[in-house]
Design a protein around this motif. Structure first.
Motif, PDB file in Angstrom:
ATOM      1  N   GLU A   1       3.971   5.569  -5.623  1.00 25.77           N
ATOM      2  CA  GLU A   1       3.900   5.542  -7.088  1.00 25.77           C
ATOM      3  C   GLU A   1       2.870   6.545  -7.608  1.00 25.77           C
ATOM      4  N   TRP A   2       1.688   6.598  -6.982  1.00 27.77           N
ATOM      5  CA  TRP A   2       0.654   7.527  -7.428  1.00 27.77           C
ATOM      6  C   TRP A   2       1.046   8.984  -7.178  1.00 27.77           C
ATOM      7  N   ILE A   3       1.685   9.242  -6.081  1.00 26.64           N
ATOM      8  CA  ILE A   3       2.173  10.595  -5.811  1.00 26.64           C
ATOM      9  C   ILE A   3       3.205  10.990  -6.859  1.00 26.64           C
TER      10      ILE A   3
ATOM     11  N   VAL B   1       3.421   9.771  -9.942  1.00 25.35           N
ATOM     12  CA  VAL B   1       2.704   9.946 -11.216  1.00 25.35           C
ATOM     13  C   VAL B   1       2.036  11.320 -11.260  1.00 25.35           C
ATOM     14  N   VAL B   2       1.361  11.709 -10.193  1.00 26.24           N
ATOM     15  CA  VAL B   2       0.698  13.012 -10.144  1.00 26.24           C
ATOM     16  C   VAL B   2       1.736  14.135 -10.252  1.00 26.24           C
TER      17      VAL B   2
ATOM     18  N   ALA C   1       2.392   1.673  -3.449  1.00 27.19           N
ATOM     19  CA  ALA C   1       1.371   2.132  -4.398  1.00 27.19           C
ATOM     20  C   ALA C   1       1.083   3.621  -4.207  1.00 27.19           C
ATOM     21  N   MET C   2       1.010   4.073  -2.953  1.00 29.45           N
ATOM     22  CA  MET C   2       0.765   5.488  -2.682  1.00 29.45           C
ATOM     23  C   MET C   2       1.936   6.343  -3.200  1.00 29.45           C
TER      24      MET C   2
ATOM     25  N   THR D   1       0.834  -1.201   0.000  1.00 36.01           N
ATOM     26  CA  THR D   1       0.000   0.000   0.000  1.00 36.01           C
ATOM     27  C   THR D   1       0.870   1.253   0.000  1.00 36.01           C
TER      28      THR D   1
END
Length: 193
Positions: A11-13, A15-16, A8-9, A5
């Protein structure tokens, strides 16, 4: 939290953040592929022309700047386009100057920052009405001196003139413009103080 988790967080940060950087950093060149196309788009954006391009001039001391001398109805222009970030972009001078037929020549001038911002590209340009004028002389003050220097240009069949010079002047270095006839006599003079 589980390790998956958290990864994943992150990675998303990431990407943004990369999306935000891509949008705000203007990474992709959005200019035109050619100076001619940038000139056309510049005129369309200004709702001017299309002018008849009478001369295309690459700035001698900066190959990333091109000036298009043009005529449109009773107007003339010297549109500058600049290459930056892989494309060609408008740089100034697209607005037409009305030809004043009561004078021997009409003129305008402009200073445009170089891409690096370390110097200005000055251009003084115009359209000669008096057909007896065969040469234009520009008298300028030399930088940080009281000396005056004169540069000249013969008038071509397009009846336009363009002086380009590089500088980091403060104030106006241009002093006068003179229209000369074949015999070397002054037919018309404008003080540029």
């Amino acid at each position: 939290m589980k390790k998956q988790t958290i990864i994943a967080m992150i990675e998303w940060i990431l990407v943004v953040f990369l999306l935000w950087l891509f949008i705000h950093a203007d990474i992709l060149p959005t200019g035109s592929r050619t100076p001619e196309k940038a000139h056309q788009l510049s005129e369309q954006g200004f709702h001017y022309g299309p002018s008849i391009v009478v001369r295309k001039v690459t700035v001698p001391f900066d190959k990333d700047q091109v000036i298009f001398l043009g005529i449109y109805k009773d107007w003339f222009s010297a549109d500058t386009v600049q290459k930056k970030r892989g494309g060609w972009f408008p740089g100034g001078g697209v607005a037409g100057i009305k030809i004043d037929r009561s004078k021997a020549f009409s003129y305008s001038w402009e200073g445009v920052n170089s891409r690096s911002g370390s110097f200005m590209t000055y251009k003084i340009f115009g359209y000669v009405i008096d057909d007896k004028i065969t040469r234009i002389e520009l008298t300028m003050k030399e930088k940080d001196m009281d000396n005056l220097t004169t540069i000249a240009q013969d008038i071509k069949s397009d009846r336009m003139f363009l002086f380009i010079f590089k500088g980091d002047y403060t104030g106006n270095p241009m002093k006068s413009l003179r229209g000369m006839d074949q015999a070397g006599k002054v037919r018309y003079e404008e003080q540029l103080y």
